[in-house]
Design an enzyme around this catalytic site. Structure first.
Site, PDB file in Angstrom:
ATOM      1  N   GLY A 107       0.787  -1.237   0.000  1.00  0.00           N
ATOM      2  CA  GLY A 107       0.000   0.000   0.000  1.00  0.00           C
ATOM      3  C   GLY A 107       0.812   1.277   0.000  1.00  0.00           C
ATOM      4  N   ASP A 113      -5.691   2.663  10.211  1.00  0.00           N
ATOM      5  CA  ASP A 113      -7.115   2.383  10.395  1.00  0.00           C
ATOM      6  C   ASP A 113      -7.315   1.869  11.820  1.00  0.00           C
ATOM      7  OD1 ASP A 113      -9.808   1.937   9.942  1.00  0.00           O
ATOM      8  OD2 ASP A 113      -9.538   0.197   8.660  1.00  0.00           O
ATOM      9  N   LYS A 135      -7.497   7.507   9.609  1.00  0.00           N
ATOM     10  CA  LYS A 135      -8.957   7.553   9.773  1.00  0.00           C
ATOM     11  C   LYS A 135      -9.306   8.077  11.153  1.00  0.00           C
ATOM     12  CE  LYS A 135     -10.387   4.070   6.478  1.00  0.00           C
ATOM     13  NZ  LYS A 135     -11.006   2.765   6.234  1.00  0.00           N
ATOM     14  N   PHE A 187     -14.223   3.767   3.238  1.00  0.00           N
ATOM     15  CA  PHE A 187     -13.236   2.940   2.551  1.00  0.00           C
ATOM     16  C   PHE A 187     -12.738   3.657   1.297  1.00  0.00           C
ATOM     17  CE2 PHE A 187     -11.374  -0.517   0.187  1.00  0.00           C
ATOM     18  CZ  PHE A 187     -10.631  -1.130   1.189  1.00  0.00           C
ATOM     19  N   VAL A 188     -11.446   3.910   1.268  1.00  0.00           N
ATOM     20  CA  VAL A 188     -10.870   4.678   0.161  1.00  0.00           C
ATOM     21  C   VAL A 188      -9.893   3.827  -0.647  1.00  0.00           C
ATOM     22  CG1 VAL A 188     -11.125   6.891   1.348  1.00  0.00           C
ATOM     23  CG2 VAL A 188      -9.011   5.580   1.648  1.00  0.00           C
ATOM     24  N   ASP A 193      -5.724  -0.204  -2.087  1.00  0.00           N
ATOM     25  CA  ASP A 193      -6.460  -1.138  -2.943  1.00  0.00           C
ATOM     26  C   ASP A 193      -7.772  -1.572  -2.325  1.00  0.00           C
ATOM     27  OD1 ASP A 193      -5.167  -2.799  -0.856  1.00  0.00           O
ATOM     28  OD2 ASP A 193      -6.009  -4.463  -2.001  1.00  0.00           O
ATOM     29  N   ARG A 237      -4.834   0.428  -7.090  1.00  0.00           N
ATOM     30  CA  ARG A 237      -3.599   1.012  -6.538  1.00  0.00           C
ATOM     31  C   ARG A 237      -3.006   2.069  -7.460  1.00  0.00           C
ATOM     32  NH1 ARG A 237      -2.147  -2.037  -2.015  1.00  0.00           N
ATOM     33  NH2 ARG A 237      -2.401  -4.284  -2.159  1.00  0.00           N
TER      34      ARG A 237
HETATM   35  P1  IMP Z   1      -5.265  -1.561  10.245  1.00  0.00           P
HETATM   36  O1  IMP Z   1      -4.416  -2.692  10.740  1.00  0.00           O
HETATM   37  O2  IMP Z   1      -6.724  -1.765  10.505  1.00  0.00           O
HETATM   38  O3  IMP Z   1      -4.785  -0.204  10.713  1.00  0.00           O
HETATM   39  O4  IMP Z   1      -5.215  -1.603   8.664  1.00  0.00           O
HETATM   40  C1  IMP Z   1      -4.118  -1.235   7.977  1.00  0.00           C
HETATM   41  C2  IMP Z   1      -4.182  -1.708   6.549  1.00  0.00           C
HETATM   42  O5  IMP Z   1      -5.523  -1.954   6.134  1.00  0.00           O
HETATM   43  C3  IMP Z   1      -3.663  -0.636   5.636  1.00  0.00           C
HETATM   44  O6  IMP Z   1      -2.267  -0.712   5.486  1.00  0.00           O
HETATM   45  C4  IMP Z   1      -4.430  -0.903   4.363  1.00  0.00           C
HETATM   46  O7  IMP Z   1      -3.751  -1.862   3.579  1.00  0.00           O
HETATM   47  C5  IMP Z   1      -5.737  -1.488   4.828  1.00  0.00           C
HETATM   48  N1  IMP Z   1      -6.805  -0.465   4.866  1.00  0.00           N
HETATM   49  C6  IMP Z   1      -7.392   0.093   5.944  1.00  0.00           C
HETATM   50  N2  IMP Z   1      -8.325   0.983   5.596  1.00  0.00           N
HETATM   51  C7  IMP Z   1      -8.322   1.012   4.240  1.00  0.00           C
HETATM   52  C8  IMP Z   1      -9.075   1.768   3.249  1.00  0.00           C
HETATM   53  O8  IMP Z   1      -9.935   2.620   3.534  1.00  0.00           O
HETATM   54  N3  IMP Z   1      -8.775   1.486   1.960  1.00  0.00           N
HETATM   55  C9  IMP Z   1      -7.845   0.581   1.579  1.00  0.00           C
HETATM   56  N4  IMP Z   1      -7.115  -0.135   2.451  1.00  0.00           N
HETATM   57  C10 IMP Z   1      -7.357   0.081   3.772  1.00  0.00           C
HETATM   58 MG    MG Z   2      -4.650  -3.339   1.408  1.00  0.00          MG
END
Ligand code: IMP
Ligand code: MG
Length: 179
Positions: free
Chosen positions: A43, A102, A130, A151-152, A158, A164
């Site tokens: 990402g 996130d 976020k 969700f972006v 992606d 991407r």
């Molecule tokens: P976390 O562990 O929940 O903080 O998620 C981190 C990973 O989830 C990021 O590195 C992204 O790959 C994916 N992710 C979280 N939110 C989004 C979104 O809105 N769009 C796309 N990928 C996301």
């Molecule tokens: Mg991802």
């Protein structure tokens, strides 16, 4: 691809202008320190490429590959390290780069793992953050943009490995997200 977006949040020009500011802050903070950047694949790839070319400091670059998602739009909480050999972090100032903060589970796990390798310091830089209550306690030291809980995709981010390569960041149309 762009037709799959409900709306655009940040166009390419806006993103690059913000990267100028982020890069200036990072350059200023690491002027006297030996910086090692660790980019979280996949990402952060596009963000990393554009950001690092704006930082005129001698630095080392390494990458980490983790999986925390299994196709959906919610984190499962389980973080699997795909790379066997971890980057050499001992005694170095580490800056972790990721696309988005996130739930925080991914970055918390990465941070914990790297801190176990005796770095001099660890900081986190994310393109997006976020505005939510995070499951895992992790703070980003450098943040490109704050966004709402939507969700972006695009600019490295992606949905099921697609979008991407969109040059902008936008909200994916809800009907395209599998329930
Ligand atoms: P976390 O562990 O929940 O903080 O998620 C981190 C990973 O989830 C990021 O590195 C992204 O790959 C994916 N992710 C979280 N939110 C989004 C979104 O809105 N769009 C796309 N990928 C996301
Ligand atoms: Mg991802």
């Amino acid at each position: 691809m762009q037709d799959d977006l409900e709306r655009i949040l940040f166009d390419e020009q806006t993103i690059l202008a913000r990267l100028d500011e982020l890069a200036a802050a990072i350059t200023n903070d690491y002027r006297e320190r030996e910086l090692t950047v660790i980019a979280v694949l996949n990402g952060s790839l596009i963000f990393m490429a554009d950001l690092l070319r704006r930082i005129p400091l001698p630095l080392k670059l390494d990458c980490l590959s983790v999986a925390s998602y299994h196709g959906g739009t919610k984190s499962t909480g389980e973080v699997v390290f795909r790379q066997v050999a971890l980057p050499d972090v001992e005694g170095r100032h580490i800056l972790i780069l990721d696309d988005i903060l996130d739930s925080g589970l991914t970055l918390a796990a990465i941070r914990r793992k790297l801190e176990g390798e005796n770095p001099r310091s660890v900081r986190v830089c994310v393109l997006l953050e976020k505005r939510i209550v995070r499951t895992a306690e992790v703070n980003a030291d450098y943040v490109g943009f704050q966004i709402e809980n939507e969700f972006v995709v695009g600019y490295g981010l992606d949905y099921m490995e697609r979008y991407r390569n969109l040059p902008c960041i936008g909200v994916l149309r809800k009907e395209l997200i599998a329930p």
